[in-house]
Design a protein around this motif. Structure first.
Motif, short mmCIF file in Angstrom:
data_model
loop_
_atom_site.label_atom_id
_atom_site.label_comp_id
_atom_site.label_asym_id
_atom_site.label_seq_id
_atom_site.Cartn_x
_atom_site.Cartn_y
_atom_site.Cartn_z
N PHE A 34 0.73 -1.22 0.14
CA PHE A 34 -0.22 -0.06 -0.01
C PHE A 34 1.18 1.24 0.01
O PHE A 34 1.76 1.55 1.03
N VAL A 40 0.49 -8.14 3.85
CA VAL A 40 0.28 -6.66 3.52
C VAL A 40 1.54 -5.86 4.05
O VAL A 40 2.10 -6.08 5.10
N ASP A 77 2.48 -1.94 4.51
CA ASP A 77 1.94 -0.90 4.23
C ASP A 77 2.85 0.42 4.66
O ASP A 77 3.67 0.69 5.50
N SER A 89 4.02 -2.64 8.82
CA SER A 89 3.83 -1.46 8.84
C SER A 89 5.36 -0.76 8.62
O SER A 89 6.11 -0.74 9.49
N THR A 114 -0.25 4.49 -0.09
CA THR A 114 -1.47 5.24 -0.20
C THR A 114 -1.53 6.39 0.97
O THR A 114 -0.75 6.33 1.71
N SER A 155 1.78 3.38 4.51
CA SER A 155 1.05 4.83 4.96
C SER A 155 1.50 4.66 6.67
O SER A 155 1.98 3.87 7.17
N ASP A 208 -0.96 4.22 8.81
CA ASP A 208 -2.21 3.59 9.38
C ASP A 208 -1.92 2.62 10.49
O ASP A 208 -2.85 2.67 11.39
N ALA A 234 -6.84 -2.99 4.10
CA ALA A 234 -5.72 -3.84 4.34
C ALA A 234 -6.50 -5.42 5.07
O ALA A 234 -6.12 -6.35 4.77
N LEU A 266 1.23 -8.44 8.51
CA LEU A 266 1.02 -7.08 8.38
C LEU A 266 2.11 -6.12 8.61
O LEU A 266 2.43 -6.11 9.79
N SER A 310 -5.42 2.34 4.04
CA SER A 310 -4.71 1.10 4.29
C SER A 310 -5.67 0.47 5.43
O SER A 310 -6.09 -0.79 5.63
N SER A 311 -5.96 1.44 6.25
CA SER A 311 -6.53 0.96 7.71
C SER A 311 -8.05 0.16 7.07
O SER A 311 -8.61 -0.55 8.00
#
Lengths: 345, 345, 345, 345
Positions: free
Chosen positions: B73, B94, B96, B145, B75, B98, B100, B84, B143, B80-81
């Motif tokens: 992501f 994922v 991410d 981040s 974005t 961003s 989020d 995802a 996930l 994404s919150s």
């Protein structure tokens, strides 16, 4: 009145000429250069062509003393310490834009500048020209030592806090950012376009020669001030300095109170503008002008104050402040020859 | 392996594609965009023409989950919150880019980001991808981040000092400088060329949303760390972040000792380079690459440490670190697809 | 005298204010804005704070006509064509910086500008303000149409060659380069810093709306002049235009002869400076000033002349020339309010 | 295979290393410097630290000939003309990035370069490496003369028009714009940041040493081509060249026909990308890559064609094309080591 500019082929020299040429009390500017005597100024600076194109003359103290009442030095370190005394002794006033007379203690100069200091006799009579905070002495000055660019932005930003003793004396950190013109006109790899463009560099970490100049003045205001942390960064732009200043408040404050303090401190200072709470200046907002713009913040989470102070390094940081001091020395309106708005964008 | 990039028309999306296209373990990159679906990527980014010119597809979770094993992501906040979780639930990993999923406490997110947080269930399973300091967890992440650009530069610069408890816990000040690409591709007056060029601006004083992200990690390393002072400046360049970090040493140190500590701390970190005593990195020295370069100084006069940490904000500060994390998650060589030298000058 | 600036929140409006504020014959500048009425100017332009901070007023023709003798329009296309006639009809002189009254033939305007032309009645009475070549008419003007930035640089560069019929009438090619401020202050992807920095773009190839303006004037000077080739490039800088002009000499010439011709042609033009043979101006040499600097070359190998003409697009290309025309219209010294040296570096 | 880079401390040398280090057929790069032998490369270029940090060696023909099969010269004019013959004579292939072997006629070299030409024996065997148009000869080359940056952009832009004889032979005008890195790494006032930033300069009007190189190749394609008009401008950016090329069509054309011609001409040229009608490349769209992007326009009003050709001057204009030629000489895939997307923004 006639004046002389020694060092007319540097950037500060060019800025002196830009302002003095339109100065209401200046009749003529004589231009001198040790490195390029004999050429027309426009051979060095094409932008002056057909406006002001005198031949650069050899520095001759007698001749200058006969023709001019005030001499501006816009020269590298080590020049004015040698040449200025002869002018002073003949009753010609000197405004020195270099660092040669800024430090009262010659030994400190020698430590930070790595070269021989001016003689103590002249160091002691030199008046430090931070105009906003030293006007009474400037009015009497015969040898005016114009502040450095970084010290100007930093000291104007710190003065209200230090004088009011609002901050911890050992908590001052200054993170300064400068355009490249501060390095002068001499070509080097450090100022080579392809090395500087699209780049941020830090330089002279903990060792910049402006550190003792700043500390000397801060300690005049509050002798308990401790050594400061001071960093300088080269920014890919030509003009402008931003000093971002951090200090710890002795007790909880508010931004409104701080802004009030700054507005009061500078209420008679035409060239210092204080931003509203929540607003901060950017360097472009003073471009080409003699303004110093200041914004202040207080962070409740940390108890720290952030002061943002911006100037044009070649104007309020050099030629502009020199002329402001010239005006004060002569008893003229402080703004004479300096009524230029910033050029934006 | 096939992967998906959601948000392919932003700068981080373009950088993901630049690296992933040459990644030895990636077969194909599928590109998605909510704002510009249906166009060829080259209609948005002319530089990809004839190299990679897929049509941007509408985001369809089922389809993506069928085709791709990993979704990146790139974005704006709030995307994404929402999207995802569906991927995670279907077993698609994922990554991410961003903010989020960076903050463990949704309430803190809502305070600093001024928008609704992701659900706590996913916040708790998200793994923070500061690769150099969280590899064991990253290897297991579903996930991931990816850290913010400022936190990456800041945390890599502070980690050795904080972990070794060498600095006063309430003394951290970070003065960060960033190129304009960090603001993304959306046009605004703040990123308008004529307003940014030949200018330095400070912004989000004491209020940048990366502050809690930095503090969260610092407190993981040393729970006594106090709130930090953190300022961000916009520099007239496209890429690059420099974090100039100041902190008070608990006891006298030497620069040699500090450099040794940093070299030891990062001896297995291929993308972190430590400068010799007296040398400091500039942002251009990591341009286009995944390196984080660090220089350290100690000032005996003040007892303060200065750390200078630079990254390319779109690479180690975004797409590059995301791929580094991707490599770790997949068990590949950490450098896969990232063996690019900085481009200089 | 009081004057009005309509469109004070654009870059040309800001430049008008910078010069008019110090103009010896202007008492007060009233500022108007259709888009931002009611705010203080400093809320839009922080650089004017504490210098000139009037509230922007709504455009009210009656009120303006009562208070002001001259109205400057610094507005986007389509505004002055609608509003200016009411002022003219009330005896208020208008100086229009937009393109609305530059083309005598409304149909040509509509072809190139893609919008409705002003009424023919006013188009015919509008006087084209290329000061150096139209002074007698400017002295009588009630509606002054200020030239575009590209036409100013191009026409001043071409005038001596065209008037003296030294060049083949079908041989003119103009390759123009402009800083980004020419695009105004409205944010767009085309002026987004990260897209413009470290980049050169060509735009509006063969279709720039300044083409008919240039051709109209050239054909006034020599009706046999054929359509020109004219290209515009966006340069990563804020201010400045360089027009590099190529044309075929009808017969062999010498550079000395050309320089003499130019010096003679502009001997009474205080704001046009001609370089010596072998020397050429750069845009920075006129930065912030009303000068147009010109250099000329002749190539014996090809029989072609190269003319290099530079201006500051916001000064001689907009606000400065408008004030120069204002001075001529009022019968004052042409330099009034414009005695600024270029700011260098 | 091992290769040698002579002149590793210049910008082209650094770019050679960036690409060759990841080249699939290169085992090791030996680095040589006449000016800085004995230092580590990272002492000159900090960005290579910990990646490639060999000690720069003294140039020793015997040793190099023993260790390396190919020698790249990235040296100032006058070096390879002296040193290359010894390598050729020992059977080591030479790829010369300087201008020393580009002109077949030594007298022409001496006229434009103002220095002594290489010996005719080697000038005649040198193969001009405009890869797209000289592959059969390049495959056999022992001494490869890599084209200049301006000639590469110009010739790739003109080739289809000249070969197809679509333009008047005396009508070619090239207005070229270059980033500052083309001037190399040697500091001078002309490349001093404060002089170049926010500035456009024209230089070497009608006298650039790349003019005869361009004409020599054009006349190989069509011997009736007349001397061209060629101007070079310095742009405030580091990398990138745009050649804006103007020529008169012999008969009316259409842009569609032109775009078709260019697409056909370059259909097998992986590194040349042709824009659609109405679209033009900007320099940033090829940044850091080996692409040459071309857009074409036809103006019915004037009968002139405008071609816009952009390259990264240090890649397709120097190191990248050198490696492309290296690949062709060795019989490898033309793209080997060059599969980098442009870096954007």
């Amino acid at each position: 009145m006639n004046i002389a500019i020694i060092g007319a082929t540097g950037y500060s020299g060019a800025e002196l000429l830009r302002f003095l040429r339109n100065h209401p009390h200046v009749r003529r500017c004589y231009l001198y250069s040790s490195s390029q005597e004999g050429i027309h100024l426009s051979e060095s600076f094409a932008h002056v062509g057909e406006i002001e194109d005198a031949v650069l003359q050899k520095i001759d103290v007698e001749q200058i003393a006969n023709e001019c009442e005030v001499v501006f030095f816009a020269t590298p370190p080590g020049v004015s310490s040698t040449l200025a005394p002869a002018f002073i002794d003949q009753g010609v006033k000197v405004i020195d834009l270099s660092g040669d007379f800024r430090l009262k203690d010659g030994a400190v100069y020698e430590t930070w500048y790595k070269r021989q200091a001016a003689s103590d006799h002249y160091l002691q009579q030199a008046v430090y020209g931070l105009t906003e905070w030293n006007k009474p002495n400037i009015q009497e000055a015969r040898l005016l030592s114009n502040p450095g660019c970084y010290p100007t932005a930093t000291l104007l930003g710190l003065a209200p806090l230090v004088k009011e003793q609002l901050i911890e004396e050992n908590s001052i950190i200054v993170d300064a950012k400068s355009g490249v013109s501060g390095a002068g006109r001499k070509a080097s790899l450090n100022t080579h376009f392809s090395e500087v463009n699209e780049n941020v560099k830090i330089y002279k970490v903990n060792s910049h020669q402006h550190i003792p100049e700043i500390e000397q003045m801060l300690q005049t205001w509050n002798e308990r001030i401790q050594p400061i942390t001071f960093s300088t960064h080269l920014i890919p732009m030509t003009r402008g300095i931003m000093a971002t200043i951090y200090a710890k408040a002795k007790q909880p404050l508010s931004v409104d109170m701080l802004v009030d303090l700054y507005k009061t401190s500078y209420k008679d200072s035409i060239f210092v503008r204080i931003r509203k709470p929540g607003q901060f200046p950017s360097t472009k907002e003073v471009y080409g002008s003699n303004y110093c713009d200041i914004g202040v913040a207080y962070d409740e989470r940390t108890g720290r104050i952030t002061v943002v102070s911006v100037i044009d390094n070649l104007v309020k940081g050099a030629a502009g402040q020199a002329i402001q001091n010239f005006n004060v020395m002569m008893g003229w309106n402080e703004e004479s020859g300096l009524t230029y708005m910033p050029i934006y964008p």
